[in-house]
Design an enzyme around this catalytic site. Sequence first.
Site, PDB file in Angstrom:
ATOM      1  N   GLU A   1      -0.217  -8.770  11.258  1.00  0.00           N
ATOM      2  CA  GLU A   1      -0.140  -7.554  10.434  1.00  0.00           C
ATOM      3  C   GLU A   1       0.514  -7.941   9.116  1.00  0.00           C
ATOM      4  OE1 GLU A   1      -0.822  -4.085  10.277  1.00  0.00           O
ATOM      5  OE2 GLU A   1       0.209  -4.469   8.372  1.00  0.00           O
TER       6      GLU A   1
ATOM      7  N   THR B   1      -7.549  -1.762   7.657  1.00  0.00           N
ATOM      8  CA  THR B   1      -7.769  -0.581   6.834  1.00  0.00           C
ATOM      9  C   THR B   1      -9.201  -0.688   6.288  1.00  0.00           C
ATOM     10  OG1 THR B   1      -6.600  -1.925   5.190  1.00  0.00           O
ATOM     11  CG2 THR B   1      -5.391  -0.070   6.135  1.00  0.00           C
TER      12      THR B   1
ATOM     13  N   GLN C   1       0.847  -1.207   0.000  1.00  0.00           N
ATOM     14  CA  GLN C   1       0.000   0.000   0.000  1.00  0.00           C
ATOM     15  C   GLN C   1       0.880   1.254   0.000  1.00  0.00           C
ATOM     16  OE1 GLN C   1      -2.257  -0.948   3.578  1.00  0.00           O
ATOM     17  NE2 GLN C   1      -0.341  -1.556   4.547  1.00  0.00           N
TER      18      GLN C   1
ATOM     19  N   ASP D   1      -8.515  -4.698  13.386  1.00  0.00           N
ATOM     20  CA  ASP D   1      -8.131  -3.284  13.229  1.00  0.00           C
ATOM     21  C   ASP D   1      -7.599  -3.110  11.813  1.00  0.00           C
ATOM     22  OD1 ASP D   1      -5.527  -1.118  14.588  1.00  0.00           O
ATOM     23  OD2 ASP D   1      -7.423  -0.674  13.557  1.00  0.00           O
TER      24      ASP D   1
ATOM     25  N   ASP E   1       0.153  -0.037  13.738  1.00  0.00           N
ATOM     26  CA  ASP E   1       0.733   1.043  14.548  1.00  0.00           C
ATOM     27  C   ASP E   1       0.871   0.635  16.014  1.00  0.00           C
ATOM     28  OD1 ASP E   1      -2.362   1.957  13.656  1.00  0.00           O
ATOM     29  OD2 ASP E   1      -2.003   1.731  15.798  1.00  0.00           O
TER      30      ASP E   1
ATOM     31  N   HIS F   1      -8.678   3.534  19.779  1.00  0.00           N
ATOM     32  CA  HIS F   1      -7.888   2.455  20.389  1.00  0.00           C
ATOM     33  C   HIS F   1      -8.515   1.992  21.701  1.00  0.00           C
ATOM     34  CE1 HIS F   1      -4.239   3.940  17.906  1.00  0.00           C
ATOM     35  NE2 HIS F   1      -4.945   3.057  17.236  1.00  0.00           N
TER      36      HIS F   1
HETATM   37  N1  SAM Z   1      -7.287   2.553  12.823  1.00  0.00           N
HETATM   38  C1  SAM Z   1      -7.196   2.372  11.391  1.00  0.00           C
HETATM   39  C2  SAM Z   1      -8.543   2.475  10.735  1.00  0.00           C
HETATM   40  O1  SAM Z   1      -9.543   2.550  11.469  1.00  0.00           O
HETATM   41  O2  SAM Z   1      -8.578   2.480   9.499  1.00  0.00           O
HETATM   42  C3  SAM Z   1      -6.521   1.055  11.087  1.00  0.00           C
HETATM   43  C4  SAM Z   1      -5.128   1.064  11.631  1.00  0.00           C
HETATM   44  S1  SAM Z   1      -3.998  -0.133  11.199  1.00  0.00           S
HETATM   45  C5  SAM Z   1      -2.773   0.902  10.554  1.00  0.00           C
HETATM   46  C6  SAM Z   1      -4.640  -0.980   9.788  1.00  0.00           C
HETATM   47  C7  SAM Z   1      -3.653  -2.076   9.429  1.00  0.00           C
HETATM   48  O3  SAM Z   1      -4.284  -3.145   8.720  1.00  0.00           O
HETATM   49  C8  SAM Z   1      -2.491  -1.621   8.516  1.00  0.00           C
HETATM   50  O4  SAM Z   1      -1.288  -1.687   9.237  1.00  0.00           O
HETATM   51  C9  SAM Z   1      -2.525  -2.598   7.338  1.00  0.00           C
HETATM   52  O5  SAM Z   1      -1.238  -2.929   6.867  1.00  0.00           O
HETATM   53  C10 SAM Z   1      -3.241  -3.783   7.966  1.00  0.00           C
HETATM   54  N2  SAM Z   1      -3.846  -4.725   7.024  1.00  0.00           N
HETATM   55  C11 SAM Z   1      -4.526  -4.438   5.879  1.00  0.00           C
HETATM   56  N3  SAM Z   1      -4.921  -5.585   5.272  1.00  0.00           N
HETATM   57  C12 SAM Z   1      -4.475  -6.619   6.050  1.00  0.00           C
HETATM   58  C13 SAM Z   1      -4.568  -8.041   5.960  1.00  0.00           C
HETATM   59  N4  SAM Z   1      -5.204  -8.625   4.928  1.00  0.00           N
HETATM   60  N5  SAM Z   1      -4.012  -8.783   6.943  1.00  0.00           N
HETATM   61  C14 SAM Z   1      -3.369  -8.198   7.994  1.00  0.00           C
HETATM   62  N6  SAM Z   1      -3.223  -6.849   8.135  1.00  0.00           N
HETATM   63  C15 SAM Z   1      -3.788  -6.073   7.169  1.00  0.00           C
END
Ligand code: SAM
Length: 290
Positions: free
Chosen positions: A110, A162, A35, A160, A90, A66
């Site tokens: 993650e 994206t 991404q 949590d 994060d 959180h």
């Molecule tokens: N608080 C944020 C929101 O509400 O959008 C989300 C925070 S966190 C940064 C989202 C995380 O999901 C990212 O680090 C991303 O890399 C991860 N992510 C996305 N798709 C994923 C998957 N298929 N498996 C594991 N992690 C994933």
Amino acid sequence: MANDRWISETLFDDLGFRMTYKADRVLYEMQTEHQHLVLFEQSHFGKVLMLDGATQVTTSDEFVYHEMMAHVPILAHGKAKDILIVGGGDCGIAEEVLKHKSVKRLVQVEIDQSVVDFSREHFPEFTGPVLSDKRFELVIADGMKYVADTDRRFDVVIVDSTDPQGPGAVLFSEEFYAGVKRCLKPGGVMVTQNGVPFFQPDELTGSIEKFRKLWKDGFCYVAAIPTYIGGHMTMGWASDDRKLRQVAVKTVAQRYARAGRFQTRYWTPEVHVAAFALPRFIADSVAAVK
Ligand code: SAM
């Protein structure tokens, strides 16, 4: 003034609407394997992380999301020991989860190592306590694959993710939710990042429809998160025991006291219970889901 850089959230381009931040300093920008990632400093919001044009976390209001994603399911469950976070790079939610003395193991899956790497540098307030906690285990993998394959079982699963775009799309699929159901212990609960229904109504109802195919109770709760624009943010809720989301304030408060009554800035026992009282337009859309 050096030419200011304005950075827009493009998540709602289909609605013809953008939120744009004036970035004081871009700290990190790259196209990772999964991404586009940009981290910048902004005078009012502090550090802002965006992934694929969607605001993920800002240091000014991260505590709302959180706290609500961590304390609500754990204190509703009442005896949660084994927790899984899918996404959460994060480590902001992990930091909240590990405040609970009852939590024995926390696994975080993650997909993007880059998110964890730069969080170590730029969000040490989260990653510091988390990465040094012996209860914490980080797995770099696709959450979809992990829940399908793992032989581990959990009391609470916190998704949590994206938004349903890019690598996060699979985390809104029925197949993924079935995988979560598979690795939840009896009496377990899943909560999900499920968007802002004022802008993303189908995301919420689509998830709840899938929850209700797999669990006896599919619902959501709400919180007001300034940088998740559009009014109430919803967190999806799935369990086989409807009573888990109907715990009284007094019981939540007793559990919070047992958990160590750690400091919070948004969550309280009263806010916990009130979060399930949905505004009429959200309640109606949830009630209409088969
Ligand atoms: N608080 C944020 C929101 O509400 O959008 C989300 C925070 S966190 C940064 C989202 C995380 O999901 C990212 O680090 C991303 O890399 C991860 N992510 C996305 N798709 C994923 C998957 N298929 N498996 C594991 N992690 C994933």
